[in-house]
Structure formats: C-alpha cells, structure tokens
Design a protein around this motif. Sequence first.
Motif, PDB file in Angstrom:
ATOM      1  N   ASN A  67     -84.769  -4.268  10.647  1.00  0.00           N
ATOM      2  CA  ASN A  67     -83.615  -3.772  11.416  1.00  0.00           C
ATOM      3  C   ASN A  67     -84.159  -2.374  12.246  1.00  0.00           C
ATOM      4  OD1 ASN A  67     -84.161  -1.780   9.551  1.00  0.00           O
ATOM      5  ND2 ASN A  67     -82.269  -2.055   8.230  1.00  0.00           N
ATOM      6  N   PHE A  68     -83.182  -1.901  12.731  1.00  0.00           N
ATOM      7  CA  PHE A  68     -83.433  -0.542  13.592  1.00  0.00           C
ATOM      8  C   PHE A  68     -84.336   0.277  12.673  1.00  0.00           C
ATOM      9  CE2 PHE A  68     -83.002   3.619  15.339  1.00  0.00           C
ATOM     10  CZ  PHE A  68     -83.305   3.365  16.489  1.00  0.00           C
ATOM     11  N   PHE A  69     -83.967   0.895  11.645  1.00  0.00           N
ATOM     12  CA  PHE A  69     -84.916   1.733  10.815  1.00  0.00           C
ATOM     13  C   PHE A  69     -86.072   1.304  10.560  1.00  0.00           C
ATOM     14  CE2 PHE A  69     -86.181   3.531   7.030  1.00  0.00           C
ATOM     15  CZ  PHE A  69     -85.961   5.122   7.275  1.00  0.00           C
ATOM     16  N   SER A  70     -86.460   0.054  10.339  1.00  0.00           N
ATOM     17  CA  SER A  70     -87.620  -0.358  10.265  1.00  0.00           C
ATOM     18  C   SER A  70     -88.537  -0.334  11.465  1.00  0.00           C
ATOM     19  CB  SER A  70     -87.755  -1.746   9.376  1.00  0.00           C
ATOM     20  OG  SER A  70     -87.256  -2.874  10.124  1.00  0.00           O
ATOM     21  N   TRP A  71     -87.910  -1.055  12.436  1.00  0.00           N
ATOM     22  CA  TRP A  71     -88.594  -0.940  13.728  1.00  0.00           C
ATOM     23  C   TRP A  71     -88.886   0.553  14.076  1.00  0.00           C
ATOM     24  CZ3 TRP A  71     -86.909   1.302  18.147  1.00  0.00           C
ATOM     25  CH2 TRP A  71     -87.451   1.158  19.370  1.00  0.00           C
ATOM     26  N   TRP A  72     -88.155   1.627  14.194  1.00  0.00           N
ATOM     27  CA  TRP A  72     -88.269   2.935  14.370  1.00  0.00           C
ATOM     28  C   TRP A  72     -89.446   3.491  13.806  1.00  0.00           C
ATOM     29  CZ3 TRP A  72     -87.499   5.838  18.537  1.00  0.00           C
ATOM     30  CH2 TRP A  72     -87.843   6.964  18.219  1.00  0.00           C
ATOM     31  N   GLU A  73     -89.452   3.294  12.386  1.00  0.00           N
ATOM     32  CA  GLU A  73     -90.649   3.651  11.600  1.00  0.00           C
ATOM     33  C   GLU A  73     -91.801   3.059  12.113  1.00  0.00           C
ATOM     34  OE1 GLU A  73     -89.924   2.832   7.252  1.00  0.00           O
ATOM     35  OE2 GLU A  73     -89.454   5.193   7.161  1.00  0.00           O
ATOM     36  N   ASN A  74     -92.076   1.903  12.181  1.00  0.00           N
ATOM     37  CA  ASN A  74     -93.167   1.253  12.887  1.00  0.00           C
ATOM     38  C   ASN A  74     -93.534   1.821  14.189  1.00  0.00           C
ATOM     39  OD1 ASN A  74     -93.503  -0.443  10.433  1.00  0.00           O
ATOM     40  ND2 ASN A  74     -92.241  -2.188  11.478  1.00  0.00           N
ATOM     41  N   LYS A  75     -92.526   1.945  14.940  1.00  0.00           N
ATOM     42  CA  LYS A  75     -92.849   2.612  16.073  1.00  0.00           C
ATOM     43  C   LYS A  75     -93.434   3.874  16.191  1.00  0.00           C
ATOM     44  CE  LYS A  75     -91.081   3.461  20.666  1.00  0.00           C
ATOM     45  NZ  LYS A  75     -92.213   3.116  21.446  1.00  0.00           N
ATOM     46  N   GLU A  76     -92.888   4.897  15.253  1.00  0.00           N
ATOM     47  CA  GLU A  76     -93.475   6.191  15.150  1.00  0.00           C
ATOM     48  C   GLU A  76     -94.806   6.144  14.634  1.00  0.00           C
ATOM     49  OE1 GLU A  76     -90.303   7.886  12.781  1.00  0.00           O
ATOM     50  OE2 GLU A  76     -89.906   9.373  14.528  1.00  0.00           O
ATOM     51  N   ARG A  77     -95.020   5.053  13.459  1.00  0.00           N
ATOM     52  CA  ARG A  77     -96.580   5.158  13.199  1.00  0.00           C
ATOM     53  C   ARG A  77     -97.600   4.665  14.215  1.00  0.00           C
ATOM     54  NH1 ARG A  77     -94.023   3.300   8.020  1.00  0.00           N
ATOM     55  NH2 ARG A  77     -94.029   1.234   8.868  1.00  0.00           N
ATOM     56  N   ARG A  78     -97.134   3.589  15.016  1.00  0.00           N
ATOM     57  CA  ARG A  78     -97.704   3.085  15.930  1.00  0.00           C
ATOM     58  C   ARG A  78     -98.175   4.081  17.228  1.00  0.00           C
ATOM     59  NH1 ARG A  78     -94.540  -1.198  16.123  1.00  0.00           N
ATOM     60  NH2 ARG A  78     -93.676  -0.689  18.158  1.00  0.00           N
ATOM     61  N   ASP A  79     -97.112   4.838  17.412  1.00  0.00           N
ATOM     62  CA  ASP A  79     -97.183   6.110  18.512  1.00  0.00           C
ATOM     63  C   ASP A  79     -98.175   7.009  17.999  1.00  0.00           C
ATOM     64  OD1 ASP A  79     -95.610   4.425  19.949  1.00  0.00           O
ATOM     65  OD2 ASP A  79     -93.662   6.126  19.824  1.00  0.00           O
ATOM     66  N   HIS A  80     -98.044   7.442  16.636  1.00  0.00           N
ATOM     67  CA  HIS A  80     -98.951   8.474  15.929  1.00  0.00           C
ATOM     68  C   HIS A  80    -100.486   7.833  16.218  1.00  0.00           C
ATOM     69  CE1 HIS A  80    -100.278  11.615  13.564  1.00  0.00           C
ATOM     70  NE2 HIS A  80    -100.743  10.752  12.851  1.00  0.00           N
TER      71      HIS A  80
END
Length: 506
Positions: free
Chosen positions: A199-212
């Motif tokens: 869902n959005f929450f899991s996508w956002w967490e993954n995006k923040e990890r990838r961005d970091h």
Amino acid sequence: MAQIHAAGLTFCYEGSFDNIFEDVSFSIDTDWKLGFIGRNGKGKTTFLNLLMGKYDYSGTILAPVDFDYFPYPVPEGGEKMCAWEFMGQLKPGCEEWRVICELAKLNARAELLYRPFGTLSHGERTKVFLAILFSGGNDFLLIDEPTNHLDQEARESVKQYLNGKKGFILASHDRDLLDACIDHVLALNRKSIEVQSGNFFSWWENKERRDHFAKMENEKHLREISSLRRAVDQSGRWAQKSEEQKIGFDPVKEHDRPTRAYFGGKTKKMQKRVKHYEKRMEREIEAREGLLEDIENPVQLKLNPLTYQKERLLYCKDLSVGYEGADGDVLRDFSFELKRGERVFLHGKNGCGKSTFLKVLLTASGRLQEEGLRILAGELQVGSGLTISYINQDTGFLKGGIREFCRKRGLDEGLFCALLRQLGLERVQFAKNMEDFSEGQKKKVLTAASILTPAHLYIWDEPMNYVDVFSRMQMEDLLLAYEPTMILVDHDVRFRQKTATRVVEL
C-alpha cells in the motif's frame, strides 16, 4: 486474471512543449487493487484517458478488458435534468434500483437522483457518479480522485467499498484511502515509473530507504570523483615537470645526470597514469548519473502571517443563514469564535453549511459578495480591519496566463513562479494557460497566491483537493512552522490530524 501491458508508450498533447510519457513500458494485473501515485501534472489522468482510448499515442497498450471511468462528464443540458434521466447515457444498461442500492452504501439518499443535478453540491454529485459507476458488472474501473469534496462519513463508505473489491486503478492523493484499499502501487516518479506490491505506507517506506541509499551513494561517488581529480592534477604536474627536465640536456657536461630516454619514459608513465585516473573518473561520474533523479526534496515554504491586535478575530452566536428564495436554512443556530493562532477545521457532512459559513464571513468582511446569501437570525461579529487570504474550493474561474493572474492579484510574478516551482510545477507549465492545467496544478496556483498574501486570517476551503502527497506534506510543515490563524474545510484525515488545533462539528 489478465494483464494490461504498456510498451514504448509516448504521448504529448497537441501544441504542448513536453512529452507526458516518453518510451514508457510496464505491466499490471487486472486482479490488482492498484494505487496510482505521482506529482500533479505527471500524467495520471492522462494515462487513464489513454486506456479509455480518448487520445492517439505512440507505442502499444494491450488491454483485454472493458474500462469505465470516474468521474463522468455531465451531458449537455444535464445541469437542469435529474440524474436518473441521463444515467443511461453515462453507463449503458445502468439500472435505477442498483444505483439506489449503491447510494445507500454511500450513506446517501435516493432523492439525489430526482433533484436537478445543478442543485447538488460537489460532494452529492460525486456520490451519484460513484453509485452509477459501481452499479455495473465486470468493467475494470478507472477511478480518478473519488474522495474529493466528500465528507468523512462518505469517504469511509468509499474506503470500505473499494476495500472489498478488486480489479481497479485508483488515482488518489488521499493517504488514508490508499493505505486501506490497495495492494499494489504504480508510481510515476520524477524520471521513472515503478510497480510494486503493497500500500502507500509500504511504498513510502521503501522510497525513503531508496532515497537515503541514493544520497549516500551520491556522496560516496562525489568524494571519489574529488579524489580522482586531485590525483589527475598531481600526476599531470609531475608529467609536465618530467617533460621539462628533458629540455636542454647536454650528455657531455651533465654525464652524471639521467639520460633523456629516462625522463621520456618517466613522462610517458605519468601520462598513462593520468589517462587511467580520467577513465576511472568518467566511470564514477557515469555511476553517479541518475542516482538523485527520482528523489523528492520538498522545499521548506515560507509564510508571512500578520498579527491581529485583538485576541478574538471573529464571533457568532445562534447564527442562521440561507439563500434568498430558497426554503429553509442552510446553516442554523451556529455559535463559534476564533482566537489568534488557532487553526480550526470545520467538520461535517456534505450540505451541512461549512462552505456557506465561510462565504458569510467573507461577505461580512467585504472580501466576497455572494449573491442571495442572507443572515436570517443570530449575531455575527468580524474584527475591524481584518485582512483575509482565501482559497476557493472551485478552480473553474482560472483562465489565461500566469502573468495576467499575478497582475490582477497584485502579486510579484517572479516570487509567484518561484513558489510554484517549489510546489512541484515545471517551468514549461508557465507558458500554458491555466485552463490547460490539471486540477491539482490549479489548486497550487490558488495556494501559492494565498501564501504570498500577508493576512491576519487564512480561510481555505478544501485546499488539498487534487493536490499531490508531496505538496500536502509541504503544507503540513508550513502550517506547523508558522502557526497562522486559520479556518479550514478539508476532509484529508491525516492533514487534519497533523495541523488542526481544534475541530468544530457542524
């Protein structure tokens, strides 16, 4: 179960300066409950219209299903008609009793079908269209921002309904809705497209990890490139110095000095090392390219709220409001006061009078003239000399170019365009007329104008409708940082929870 394939998809609106999609390829499953996420203007609505066959494009889209799209266009003359008269045009084979059943699931009365469509509120129109959409059979549903203008109760109904259904694409910026309803995400990033489960929450967490990770990799490559540049410079100086030592060599007088061939070999070795460093540097630069292209870095916005001289800005007691010639009150026996520094959200069902109350305040302050609006009973006091900055929930009046808009509003065009850039609009958009903007981009125009207007009180009527998630987070940070005095109507649960100091039920 079937799949929808896009391959080499390229699309540009006629007369536009930029491609919406360029050589895009991906696949999605028709059994998925797919959330469609991306910045305003990235092409979410455009892609849904491409699936509907509305535009010509390059590349291929293979789709072995029939589509139906929300929101429906109101047919010509439909404003004066009742919805039951034209719903068959919107969805062939649509049965009235099924629509009534769907309205009940959305906590709406059947009488909405039998009132002139032009008299329905934005939220009531949304409910009617959703009921018609959901009354069909096995169509693959393309649902574009279904919760805009819906009250909290109706949003919950839509959320529960979609949670029990599969086979749709849901384009939405409502984080609460996306978390509850979807099992896959299709994200239009800044430069790429990705599909992932969750869902959005899991996508956002993954995006923040990838961005970091991308930022850390970028810093590592920058350090390596800097080190290689220093090595190139040093080796180059050594090679030049060795080359200079060959010149003027006399083997008779300087028999104890190394031979010319020695210096030539040393120079060649240094030059070879320089080329080696340069190739490594090119590889490092190539590896760095693209690392940050999908990273969202929302800029911290600035606001200039004015400080009112009194603690209380406005007050009303037992206020009843209606429209001239209409039966009954729109708002009845409402009491309210607003103090300096409060951010008050008005909350209630569609049609309970939230927007009407805002219009009464704007009319009483001289900021707006609403034809036919009347105070029928009660008391209303608005502070003298109160400066108000207002965001209207309607964007239909936006016409013409940015320059003309700034001139009419007395805004600095340079500052205004810079703020729009900070809100995610590309520079190429500034050459377009505002009627060609997406709904989210139009909202950002109104938001930017309000932010640039110093005021004692900010009145925002559904400011987050159609606005992308990243800009919503920017607005949350802005309000928490500057703490302006505000009255807001907005049904985004997370936006309200994060920014409200008080919620008033109507």
